[in-house]
Scaffold this motif. Structure first.
Motif, mmCIF file in Angstrom:
data_model
loop_
_atom_site.group_PDB
_atom_site.id
_atom_site.type_symbol
_atom_site.label_atom_id
_atom_site.label_comp_id
_atom_site.label_asym_id
_atom_site.label_seq_id
_atom_site.Cartn_x
_atom_site.Cartn_y
_atom_site.Cartn_z
ATOM 1 N N VAL A 320 0.852 -1.121 0.064
ATOM 2 C CA VAL A 320 -0.031 0.257 0.018
ATOM 3 C C VAL A 320 0.752 1.224 0.093
ATOM 4 O O VAL A 320 1.789 1.175 0.771
ATOM 5 N N TYR A 321 0.600 2.244 -0.912
ATOM 6 C CA TYR A 321 1.296 3.352 -0.999
ATOM 7 C C TYR A 321 0.424 4.506 -1.161
ATOM 8 O O TYR A 321 -0.569 4.798 -1.898
ATOM 9 N N LEU A 322 0.624 5.537 -0.303
ATOM 10 C CA LEU A 322 -0.200 6.884 -0.321
ATOM 11 C C LEU A 322 0.161 7.957 -0.860
ATOM 12 O O LEU A 322 1.437 8.225 -1.162
ATOM 13 N N SER A 323 -0.780 8.699 -1.432
ATOM 14 C CA SER A 323 -0.497 9.917 -1.990
ATOM 15 C C SER A 323 -1.499 11.115 -1.710
ATOM 16 O O SER A 323 -2.488 10.681 -1.139
ATOM 17 N N GLY A 324 -1.367 12.285 -2.007
ATOM 18 C CA GLY A 324 -2.536 13.300 -1.953
ATOM 19 C C GLY A 324 -2.292 13.905 -0.326
ATOM 20 O O GLY A 324 -1.796 13.374 0.431
ATOM 21 N N GLY A 325 -3.047 15.097 -0.241
ATOM 22 C CA GLY A 325 -3.244 15.280 1.079
ATOM 23 C C GLY A 325 -3.435 14.927 2.277
ATOM 24 O O GLY A 325 -2.925 15.114 3.172
ATOM 25 N N GLY A 326 -4.387 14.018 2.251
ATOM 26 C CA GLY A 326 -4.689 13.247 3.299
ATOM 27 C C GLY A 326 -3.717 12.215 3.794
ATOM 28 O O GLY A 326 -3.702 11.791 4.982
ATOM 29 N N ALA A 327 -2.779 12.059 2.996
ATOM 30 C CA ALA A 327 -1.507 11.202 3.217
ATOM 31 C C ALA A 327 -0.763 11.767 4.250
ATOM 32 O O ALA A 327 -0.059 11.309 5.115
ATOM 33 N N ARG A 328 -0.942 13.052 4.625
ATOM 34 C CA ARG A 328 -0.260 13.874 5.575
ATOM 35 C C ARG A 328 -1.129 13.840 7.155
ATOM 36 O O ARG A 328 -0.510 14.694 7.876
ATOM 37 N N LEU A 339 -6.720 -0.375 11.051
ATOM 38 C CA LEU A 339 -7.738 -1.168 10.305
ATOM 39 C C LEU A 339 -7.037 -2.134 9.481
ATOM 40 O O LEU A 339 -7.466 -3.085 8.985
ATOM 41 N N LEU A 340 -5.579 -1.815 9.297
ATOM 42 C CA LEU A 340 -4.901 -2.923 8.158
ATOM 43 C C LEU A 340 -3.733 -3.236 9.022
ATOM 44 O O LEU A 340 -2.696 -3.187 8.623
ATOM 45 N N PRO A 341 -3.978 -4.076 10.073
ATOM 46 C CA PRO A 341 -2.802 -4.646 10.651
ATOM 47 C C PRO A 341 -1.846 -5.634 10.140
ATOM 48 O O PRO A 341 -2.348 -6.329 9.316
ATOM 49 N N GLY A 342 -0.516 -5.357 10.248
ATOM 50 C CA GLY A 342 0.221 -6.226 9.435
ATOM 51 C C GLY A 342 0.760 -5.825 8.080
ATOM 52 O O GLY A 342 1.804 -6.273 7.591
ATOM 53 N N ARG A 343 0.013 -4.809 7.673
ATOM 54 C CA ARG A 343 0.361 -4.134 6.324
ATOM 55 C C ARG A 343 1.183 -2.740 6.478
ATOM 56 O O ARG A 343 0.856 -2.204 7.257
ATOM 57 N N LYS A 344 2.368 -3.044 5.983
ATOM 58 C CA LYS A 344 3.165 -1.758 5.767
ATOM 59 C C LYS A 344 2.786 -0.708 4.852
ATOM 60 O O LYS A 344 2.209 -0.936 3.844
ATOM 61 N N ILE A 345 2.504 0.343 5.351
ATOM 62 C CA ILE A 345 1.859 1.429 4.792
ATOM 63 C C ILE A 345 2.806 2.459 4.322
ATOM 64 O O ILE A 345 3.269 3.174 5.044
ATOM 65 N N GLY A 346 3.050 2.803 3.030
ATOM 66 C CA GLY A 346 4.127 3.548 2.495
ATOM 67 C C GLY A 346 3.710 4.840 1.728
ATOM 68 O O GLY A 346 2.304 5.072 1.913
ATOM 69 N N SER A 347 4.528 5.356 0.959
ATOM 70 C CA SER A 347 4.202 6.607 0.269
ATOM 71 C C SER A 347 4.561 6.454 -1.238
ATOM 72 O O SER A 347 5.504 5.650 -1.369
ATOM 73 N N THR A 348 4.048 7.099 -2.083
ATOM 74 C CA THR A 348 4.419 6.927 -3.509
ATOM 75 C C THR A 348 5.770 7.591 -3.736
ATOM 76 O O THR A 348 6.558 7.380 -4.476
ATOM 77 N N GLY A 349 6.214 8.100 -2.502
ATOM 78 C CA GLY A 349 7.580 8.769 -2.616
ATOM 79 C C GLY A 349 8.466 7.643 -2.479
ATOM 80 O O GLY A 349 9.802 7.841 -3.135
ATOM 81 N N ASP A 350 8.360 6.431 -2.045
ATOM 82 C CA ASP A 350 9.039 5.446 -1.842
ATOM 83 C C ASP A 350 9.338 4.621 -3.210
ATOM 84 O O ASP A 350 10.343 3.904 -3.581
#
Length: 397
Positions: A320-328, A339-350
């Protein structure tokens, strides 16, 4: 259109690289994103370098003009008509300021890729008229942009999508597929703007279909509540209000009864549905009287639930990779983690894509595909998406 202009376009389509300024102004109305991209190739050979990026805020009077018609069923036809030119002229002024600030000659920019400003999104699932087609309306006339900047402009991307049988949104998968597919990793690219949307990219070495879908409200109702409590606020900065409140499970359950959440992916929506009135009516019907902080905490959780529920329908190993204002938004990220235990949540910057610039970048890619690509590239690769290139060309001469 002159013969010379047509010849310039033909030459540009065959050039080794193109310099395209992508523009995005979304439903959050937080300003104009400007992403200057150097793009070589097209299709799956697309290579993109972000040369400059900035979000320039809108003047308060201009914002008020947009809000006069934004996501409203009844507006002044005169105001709507005039705003088509006004929005383009304002965007052109911001483009020229951006180019001057970054010391970029307009003559060195091959194309502007302008999303425009969505003022009403009306897929059949929202307007409910079975004998009428999907529809969507973006303001910001491309001819005005081309004349005011001296740069050939590609605009009005969503209309081809609708004409070819799509709903006009979201379009993210068309660019995500070309830029961010991985041969061995499934990816969920979550953009949290006014509305939250998700692109699922299966491993490109397989035969799976990509998919792009809206999943529910992102920031739109939270931003409206923040402004309602304090007109000087544009949003809940650092989630300070939400973090001070408690989630109402009763209200959250009532909000999640909205039929949209039960419609299978892919689907589309907008602030025409997820509005402050929608929230107020459900809260009132539920007999819920909550503080602003508790309302904001509940809405924050609602946005996270829409995203998490959609991700829960994807293969388990999807990254999972986030972007947009809500990512901050730290509280939104905390809710997603819970809500998503065990999932690494990254950024599209990655993945090498600036999360703030991502949507503007994607429209630069769409313009590049119109000029140099082939619609067959994505045929059968995106679930429910018509295989089309999108955008209308406006010339400065």
């Amino acid at each position: 259109m002159s013969k010379a202009a047509v010849e310039r376009l033909a030459t540009l389509s065959q050039a080794s690289e193109r310099r395209i300024l992508g523009l995005m102004s979304g439903t959050s109305l937080d300003g104009l994103d400007l992403a200057l991209c150097k793009i070589t190739g097209s299709g799956y050979s697309t290579d993109l370098t972000l040369e400059a990026f900035e979000t320039l805020p809108f003047r308060s009077a201009f914002l008020q003009d947009i809000r006069e018609v934004f996501a409203k069923e009844e507006v002044s036809l005169s105001t709507l008509t005039i705003l088509h030119a006004v929005i383009a002229d304002e965007h052109a002024w911001l483009i020229n300021a951006f180019l001057e600030k970054h010391r970029i000659s307009p003559q060195s920019v091959d194309l502007i890729a302008s999303h425009g400003q969505t003022v009403y999104h009306a897929p059949r699932s929202l307007h409910g008229r079975e004998d009428w087609p999907n529809a969507t309306l973006q303001l910001g006339e491309g001819d005005h942009l081309a004349i005011r900047t001296g740069i050939t402009t590609v605009s009005d991307f969503r209309q081809k999508h609708v004409a070819a049988g799509g709903e006009g949104a979201p379009l993210a998968a068309y660019g995500d597929l070309l830029l961010l597919s991985s041969p061995d990793q499934g990816r969920a690219l979550v953009n949290i703007g006014g509305i939250a949307n998700i692109t699922y990219l299966p491993p490109s070495d397989g035969n799976g279909e990509a998919m792009s879908s809206d999943v529910g409200p992102g920031n739109t109702i939270m931003d409206a509540l923040a402004r309602r409590s304090d007109p000087s606020l544009q949003y809940d900065r650092d989630a300070a209000i939400a973090k001070s409140g408690e989630i109402s499970t009763d209200l959250l359950d009532a909000l999640l009864e909205e039929p949209f959440f039960r419609v299978p992916l892919p689907k589309t929506t907008g602030p025409e549905l997820f509005s402050p009135d929608w929230f107020d009516n459900i809260a009132k019907a539920n007999g819920t009287k909550l503080s602003l902080a508790d309302q904001m905490a509940t809405l924050n959780r609602l946005s996270a639930r829409g995203i998490a529920d959609a991700i829960g329908k994807l293969p388990e190993r999807t990254k999972v990779y986030l972007s947009g204002g809500g990512a901050r938004n730290p509280e939104l990220r905390r809710n997603l983690g819970e809500l998503l235990p065990g999932r690494k949540i990254g950024s599209t910057g990655d993945l090498g894509i600036d999360p703030d610039a991502k949507e503007a970048i994607l429209f630069a890619v769409l313009a590049n595909e119109l000029i140099a690509g082939d619609a067959d590239t994505i045929r059968g690769r995106i679930k429910g998406a018509p295989p089309v290139t999108m955008g209308k060309i406006s010339l400065p001469d």
